[in-house]
Design a protein around this motif. Structure first.
Motif, short mmCIF file in Angstrom:
data_model
loop_
_atom_site.label_atom_id
_atom_site.label_comp_id
_atom_site.label_asym_id
_atom_site.label_seq_id
_atom_site.Cartn_x
_atom_site.Cartn_y
_atom_site.Cartn_z
N TYR A 1 0.83 -1.21 0.00
CA TYR A 1 0.00 0.00 0.00
C TYR A 1 0.87 1.26 0.00
O TYR A 1 0.50 2.28 -0.60
N GLU A 2 2.03 1.19 0.65
CA GLU A 2 2.94 2.34 0.63
C GLU A 2 3.49 2.55 -0.78
O GLU A 2 3.61 3.69 -1.25
N ILE A 3 3.81 1.43 -1.46
CA ILE A 3 4.27 1.54 -2.85
C ILE A 3 3.16 2.11 -3.74
O ILE A 3 3.42 2.90 -4.66
N MET A 4 1.93 1.73 -3.45
CA MET A 4 0.78 2.22 -4.22
C MET A 4 0.37 3.64 -3.82
O MET A 4 -0.63 4.16 -4.30
N GLU A 5 1.16 4.26 -2.92
CA GLU A 5 0.92 5.63 -2.45
C GLU A 5 -0.46 5.78 -1.82
O GLU A 5 -1.20 6.74 -2.08
N ASP A 6 -0.79 4.81 -0.98
CA ASP A 6 -2.02 4.87 -0.20
C ASP A 6 -1.63 4.84 1.28
O ASP A 6 -1.72 3.80 1.94
N PRO A 7 -1.18 6.00 1.82
CA PRO A 7 -0.65 5.99 3.19
C PRO A 7 -1.68 5.63 4.25
O PRO A 7 -1.34 5.03 5.27
N SER A 8 -2.96 5.99 4.05
CA SER A 8 -3.97 5.67 5.06
C SER A 8 -4.11 4.16 5.22
O SER A 8 -4.18 3.64 6.35
N GLN A 9 -4.16 3.43 4.08
CA GLN A 9 -4.23 1.97 4.16
C GLN A 9 -2.94 1.38 4.75
O GLN A 9 -2.97 0.43 5.52
N ALA A 10 -1.79 1.95 4.38
CA ALA A 10 -0.52 1.47 4.92
C ALA A 10 -0.50 1.64 6.44
O ALA A 10 -0.07 0.74 7.18
N GLU B 1 2.05 12.73 6.48
CA GLU B 1 0.66 13.19 6.49
C GLU B 1 0.49 14.50 7.25
O GLU B 1 -0.60 15.06 7.28
N GLY B 2 1.56 14.98 7.90
CA GLY B 2 1.52 16.24 8.62
C GLY B 2 1.08 16.13 10.06
O GLY B 2 0.91 17.16 10.74
N ASP B 3 0.90 14.91 10.57
CA ASP B 3 0.49 14.72 11.96
C ASP B 3 1.74 14.59 12.82
O ASP B 3 2.22 13.48 13.10
N LYS B 4 2.27 15.76 13.26
CA LYS B 4 3.54 15.76 13.97
C LYS B 4 3.44 15.09 15.34
O LYS B 4 4.39 14.43 15.79
N SER B 5 2.33 15.25 16.02
CA SER B 5 2.21 14.66 17.36
C SER B 5 2.24 13.13 17.31
O SER B 5 2.95 12.49 18.09
N GLN B 6 1.47 12.54 16.36
CA GLN B 6 1.51 11.08 16.21
C GLN B 6 2.87 10.62 15.71
O GLN B 6 3.39 9.58 16.13
N ALA B 7 3.46 11.39 14.81
CA ALA B 7 4.80 11.04 14.32
C ALA B 7 5.80 11.05 15.47
O ALA B 7 6.63 10.13 15.60
N PHE B 8 5.71 12.08 16.32
CA PHE B 8 6.63 12.15 17.47
C PHE B 8 6.40 10.95 18.40
O PHE B 8 7.36 10.35 18.90
N HIS B 9 5.14 10.57 18.62
CA HIS B 9 4.84 9.45 19.51
C HIS B 9 5.50 8.16 19.02
O HIS B 9 6.19 7.47 19.78
N TYR B 10 5.35 7.85 17.74
CA TYR B 10 5.89 6.58 17.23
C TYR B 10 7.41 6.64 17.05
O TYR B 10 8.09 5.63 17.28
N TYR B 11 7.94 7.80 16.68
CA TYR B 11 9.39 7.91 16.62
C TYR B 11 10.01 7.77 18.01
O TYR B 11 11.05 7.12 18.18
N GLY C 1 5.87 6.36 12.27
CA GLY C 1 6.23 7.76 12.49
C GLY C 1 6.49 8.49 11.19
O GLY C 1 6.07 9.65 10.99
N LYS C 2 7.15 7.81 10.25
CA LYS C 2 7.43 8.43 8.95
C LYS C 2 6.13 8.72 8.19
O LYS C 2 5.95 9.80 7.60
N LEU C 3 5.20 7.74 8.19
CA LEU C 3 3.94 7.94 7.47
C LEU C 3 3.12 9.08 8.08
O LEU C 3 2.55 9.92 7.37
N TYR C 4 3.06 9.13 9.41
CA TYR C 4 2.33 10.23 10.05
C TYR C 4 3.01 11.57 9.79
O TYR C 4 2.35 12.60 9.63
N ASP C 5 4.34 11.58 9.72
CA ASP C 5 5.06 12.82 9.43
C ASP C 5 4.74 13.29 8.02
O ASP C 5 4.53 14.49 7.78
#
Length: 812
Positions: free
Chosen positions: A552-561, A589-599, A583-587
Motif C-alpha cells: 500500500y505504501e508503494i501504491m501511495e495509499d498511506p492511510s491503508q498502509a 501526512e503532517g500529523d507531527k504529534s503522532q509522528a513524534f509518539h511513534y518515533y 512515524g514516517k507515514l504520520y510525518d
C-alpha cells in the motif's frame, strides 16, 4: 621408736611468734645490699664472662624466701633465717641435706657446684663415635634386598605390558610371585607374621592376575583374583570382583559377570561415584547381551539421571528401539543430545589480533594432544548422534520425513547445533536410494539446506532430483522455484510456485514467495492479491501484514498502509522498525504529534537508529526546545564519533539556547578533534568576536590557512579530473558517448560557498540564512531549513522479512 625419730625432726614455732605474727619483716639481710656491687669483684666477673648469670666461684643463693645457707668457694657456710622461720628448699639445715624439689635449670648439675665448667651442650664429651659398618650378611639386610628386587620385577612387568610384550610381562610377574613367597617365608622365620608387607603381597598378586588376563589365561587369572578376594587381610580386595566380572563377560558367561559386578557394586562406597557409574554401565551391557532389555534400561536410566554420558545415552536408545517404545526413544534421544560436549569452540584457535606472541601460542596448541582429544570426543559425539537419528527417524513418527524433521529440530535446539546440517546431509543422503517418495522428501530437504548455506549449485541439483522423483511434491516445486528466484529468473520462479499451489492450494510458502516474485516483477496488484489471500489463511502473520502495508505504501495509499501497520504493531508492539515506519507515514501526512509518539517509541526500544535520532532532535528544535535536542545529538555523536556533523549540531543547540560559553567550549573541543574543519573555525571566530575574546586573531589565522589548503586541494582535484576527462576525449575523439558536465565537474559542485563573517554592527543571528558548507548545513539559523528528518525509503532488502523466501514445509 619410729615415732620418736619423727618427732626429732619436728620444730615447733617459738611462743613469741604467737604474740607477734608479723615479726621479722623488718630484719635486714646483708645479702640484698646493692650499694657495694660495683666494688664486688666476683659480681663484676660474672657480669663480664659468658657463664651466664651465676659465676662458679662466688656466693650462691640456692633458695628464695626461707633461711638461706650462703656457700662460698671455700666451703664455709652461713645460714640466713627467713622472717617466717620456714626451712629453706634445697638448703642444708641441721646437718641434713634436703633434695631439691624444683626442676633443674638447663646445664645445672651437682657437678657444677663442685667446680666443673658450664657445658649445657655437652661439648666437653668430644666427637660422637663412628657409625657401625653395615653388615651385608645380616638377615634383615637380605630381606630388604629381596623386597627391593620384588618391587623391581613388578615394575618391569608393568612396563613390558605397556610396551605390548605380554609374554615377558607374565614371566616377570611369575618371577615376582616366586620371590615374594620366599620373602614371606624368611620374614616368618625371623619375625612375627604381623611384620609381613601386605601391600607388596597385594601388588604382586594383582599384577600376576592382570598379566594372566592380558594373556587370555582366564582360569589362572580368576584363581589369582580369588586368592586376593578371599583373603580378609586385604581390605579393598572386594573391588577386584569388577575385574573378575570383566573376565566372565569376555568368556560370555553373562550371568556370572552380572553377579560379580553387583557384588563389587555393594563393596564400593557411594563417594566413588565415577567407579560405580562404570560398573552400572557394565551391568547394562551384560543385560543387553542376554536380551534382558528392561533390566538394561533400568541401569542406563540410572546413569543418565546421575551422571549422563554419550555411551550410556546411546545404549539407552538401543534398548528402547529393541522393545519398540517410540515415545521413550524420543526422550532418550533428547537426553543423549543434552550430554555436554566439554570441548572448546574452534574460535579459541583463531587469533583475535596480530600479536605475534598470541599467534605463536595458538599455533602451538592448534594440534597438540589436548586438541586431538577434543577432536576425538567431538567425532565420537557426532557418530553417536547421527547413528541414533538414522536409527529412530523411521520409527518414531508415521513417516521417515516427519521423524527426521523431529530429530533435526531437536538437534538445532541443543548445544550440538553445529551438527544439525551434517546430520541432515548424512541422513538424507542415505535415503536417496529409497523409493521415489522417500527420495523426493530427502532431496527436498537437502535442497533446502544447501539453499540456506547459499550453495545454489547443489541446491539446484537436489531440487531437480526432488521434482523428478515426485512431480506432485509441492515442497519440491517450491524449493525449485527458490533456486530459480535466486538466479534472477522471476518469471520462471512464478511458474514453479503456481504449479506448487495447483498441487496443494494450502502451501503457504509457495503463495508467500509468489507474492514476493510479483513485487519483483512490479505486478503490484497481483502481489497484493497473493498476500491478502495469505492473510486469510494466516491471520496473525507479522510477515504477511508487513508485506501488505509495504505494498500500500508503494501504491501511495498511506492511510491503508497506516491501518495495516497498526494491525502489525498489535502483534509485534516492540518492533522499532515498524514504529519508525508509522512515524514516517504520520510525518508525511503532517500529523507531527503522532509522528513524534511513534518515533519516540521506536527510539525507546532501539536508541541507535540515526534517522530516528535525527528526526527527534530536529523536532525539538522546531518546537524551540533546543536543550532537549542536545540529548539526541550527543547520542548520535556517540554512535558516529568520526562524523563532525553531530557535534556541530550539539554546539549549535547551545548557541541557539543562548548558552554561548558552553557553545564556545564545545567548538573548542570540536576544533581539537577536527582541526581542519572550516565550519568550526568560523563559529569560533564569530563567538570570540562577539564575546570580545583575545583568541579571535588566533582562530582567524587558522581559518585563513585551512581555507587556503581547502582551495588548493579542490584545485588539484579539479585539475586531475580535467586531465582524465581530456584523456578520455582524446581516446574517444568524436565519440557520441562522451559525457558532458553541464553543471561543472563533481568537484565544482561539491565545493562550498564560504560563509561571510558578520559585521560588528550586525545582530548575531543575522547570518543564519547563508550557506555554510556542503558537508554541513546548520539547521538552526532563523531562515535555514532544518535537516530532512524522514527516514530513508526502505528498500525491499530492508523489509521485515528481508525479502527472503519462506521456509518450505516438510512433506506429509
Amino acid at each position: 621408736m619410729f615415732h620418736r625419730k619423727m618427732m626429732q625432726n619436728v620444730h615447733l614455732a617459738p611462743e613469741a611468734d604467737e604474740d607477734d605474727l608479723y615479726s621479722g619483716y623488718n630484719d635486714y639481710n646483708p645479702t640484698f645490699d646493692t650499694e657495694d656491687l660495683e666494688n664486688d669483684v666476683a659480681f663484676q666477673q660474672a657480669a663480664r664472662t659468658s657463664h651466664g648469670r651465676r659465676p662458679t666461684v662466688t656466693d650462691k643463693i640456692p633458695g628464695t624466701s626461707a633461711s638461706r645457707t650462703l656457700v662460698t668457694g671455700f666451703g664455709s657456710k652461713a645460714t640466713l633465717t627467713s622472717s617466717m622461720g620456714r626451712p629453706m628448699t634445697g638448703a642444708i639445715q641441721d646437718g641434713v641435706a634436703r633434695p631439691m624439689t624444683a626442676v633443674h635449670a638447663a646445664g645445672y648439675t651437682k657437678a657444677a657446684m663442685r667446680g666443673s665448667s658450664f657445658d649445657p651442650l655437652g661439648q666437653a664429651r668430644g666427637p660422637a663415635p663412628p657409625l657401625e659398618m653395615k653388615n651385608s650378611d645380616s638377615s634383615e639386610e637380605k630381606i630388604r634386598q629381596l623386597e627391593k628386587k620384588v618391587n623391581e620385577l613388578v615394575e618391569e612387568s608393568c612396563i613390558a605390558n605397556s610396551c605390548g610384550d605380554l609374554k615377558l610381562a607374565l614371566e616377570k610377574a611369575k618371577e615376582a610371585g616366586r620371590k615374594e613367597r620366599v620373602l614371606v617365608r624368611q620374614r616368618e622365620q625371623i619375625a612375627t607374621p604381623e611384620n609381613i608387607n601386605l601391600d607388596l603381597t597385594y601388588s604382586v598378586l594383582f599384577n600376576l592376575a592382570s598379566q594372566y588376563a592380558a594373556n587370555e589365561m582366564y582360569a589362572e587369572a580368576l584363581n589369582t583374583y580369588q586368592v586376593i578376594v578371599k583373603n580378609k587381610m586385604f581390605s579393598n580386595g572386594g573391588r577386584l570382583k569388577v575385574n573378575m566380572g570383566n573376565i566372565y563377560l569376555k568368556q560370555r558367561n553373562y550371568s556370572k559377570a552380572i553377579k560379580f559386578y553387583r557384588m563389587a557394586l555393594d563393596q564400593i562406597p557411594s563417594v566413588h561415584k565415577e567407579m560405580r557409574i562404570k560398573i552400572m554401565q557394565n551391568i547394562g551391557i551384560a543385560f543387553i547381551k542376554t536380551g534382558q532389555y528392561v533390566d538394561a534400561i533400568s541401569s542406563f536410566e540410572h546413569i543418565m539421571s546421575t551422571s549422563p554420558n554419550l555411551k550410556a545415552g546411546f545404549n539407552l536408545i538401543l534398548c528402547y528401539f529393541a522393545i519398540g517404545n517410540s515415545e521413550q526413544m524420543k526422550k532418550a534421544f533428547q537426553k543423549l543430545i543434552a550430554v555436554p560436549l566439554e570441548v572448546d569452540y574452534d574460535d579459541k584457535y583463531i587469533s583475535p589480533n596480530d600479536d605475534p606472541h598470541t599467534n605463536l601460542l595458538i599455533e602451538a596448541i592448534k594440534n597438540d594432544s589436548l586438541r586431538q582429544i577434543e577432536r576425538e570426543r567431538k567425532s565420537m559425539a557426532e557418530e553417536y548422534i547421527m547413528t541414533a537419528a538414522k536409527l529412530i527417524a523411521p520409527v518414531i513418527e508415521t513417516s521417515f520425513a516427519v521423524g527426521y524433521d523431529w530429530c533435526v529440530e531437536v538437534v538445532k535446539a541443543s548445544h550440538y547445533v553445529e551438527l544439525a546440517n551434517d546430520l541432515a546431509l548424512e541422513t538424507l543422503k542415505m535415503f536417496e536410494k529409497k523409493d521415489s517418495r522417500v527420495k523426493s522428501a530427502a532431496a527436498t530437504n537437502l535442497s533446502f539446506l544447501y539453499y540456506l548455506e547459499n550453495e545454489l549449485t547443489q541446491a539446484t541439483n537436489y531440487a531437480d532430483l526432488a521434482v523428478n522423483s515426485d512431480r506432485y511434491n509441492p515442497a519440491a516445486l517450491t524449493n525449485k522455484g527458490n533456486t530459480v528466484f535466486a538466479n534472477g529468473d522471476y518469471e520462471k520462479a512464478a511458474e514453479f510456485y503456481k504449479e506448487a499451489l495447483r498441487n496443494d492450494s494450502s502451501c503457504t510458502e509457495a503463495l508467500y514467495n509468489l507474492g514476493l516474485t510479483y513485487k519483483k516483477l512490479n505486478r503490484i496488484d497481483e502481489a497484493l492479491d497473493c498476500f491478502l489471500k495469505l492473510h486469510a489463511i494466516l491471520r496473525n502473520s507479522a510477515q504477511v501484514l508487513h508485506q501488505i502495508a509495504n505494498i500500500y505504501e508503494i501504491m501511495e495509499d498511506p492511510s491503508q498502509a497506516i491501518e495495516w501497520l497498526l494491525q502489525l504493531i498489535s502483534i509485534v508492539p516492540t518492533d522499532p522498525h515498524v514504529l519508525s515506519k508509522l512515524g514516517k507515514l504520520y510525518d508525511n501526512e503532517g500529523d507531527k504529534s503522532q509522528a513524534f509518539h511513534y518515533y519516540y517509541e521506536s527510539y525507546r526500544y532501539f536508541p541507535s537508529n540515526i534517522e530516528v535520532i535525527e528526526w527527534l532532535g530536529a523536532y525539538y528544535i522546531d518546537t524551540q526546545f533546543c536543550e532537549k535536542a542536545i540529548e539526541y545529538f550527543e547520542r548520535a555523536a556517540l554512535i558516529l564519533p568520526t562524523q563532525v556533523k553531530w557535534q556541530l549540531m550539539v554546539a549549535s543547540c547551545y548557541r541557539r539556547s543562548g548558552n554561548y560559553q558552553k557553545a564556545l567550549e564545545k567548538y573548542k573541543v570540536i576544533h581539537r578533534k577536527f582541526p581542519e574543519n572550516v565550519e568550526c573555525l568560523r563559529f569560533l571566530v564569530r563567538l570570540c568576536t562577539d564575546m570580545g575574546l583575545k583568541e579571535v586573531q588566533e582562530y582567524m589565522t587558522k581559518l585563513k590557512k585551512v581555507e587556503k589548503l581547502k582551495e588548493i586541494r579542490e584545485q588539484r582535484i579539479k585539475s586531475g579530473r580535467d586531465g582524465s576527462a581530456r584523456s578520455r576525449r582524446e581516446a574517444n575523439a568524436g565519440g557520441d558517448s562522451m559525457r558532458t558536465y553541464s553543471g561543472g565537474t563533481k568537484g565544482e559542485r561539491l565545493s562550498a560557498k564560504l560563509k561571510a563573517l558578520p559585521g560588528a554592527s550586525e545582530p548575531y543571528e543575522s547570518s543564519g540564512s547563508k550557506e555554510i558548507d556542503a558537508s554541513y548545513v546548520d539547521p538552526l539559523g532563523p531562515q535555514a531549513e532544518r535537516p530532512k528528518t524522514a527516514a530513508r525509503k526502505r528498500t525491499e532488502e530492508d523489509d521485515f522479512a528481508d525479502e527472503e523466501l519462506g521456509e518450505d514445509l516438510l512433506p506429509e
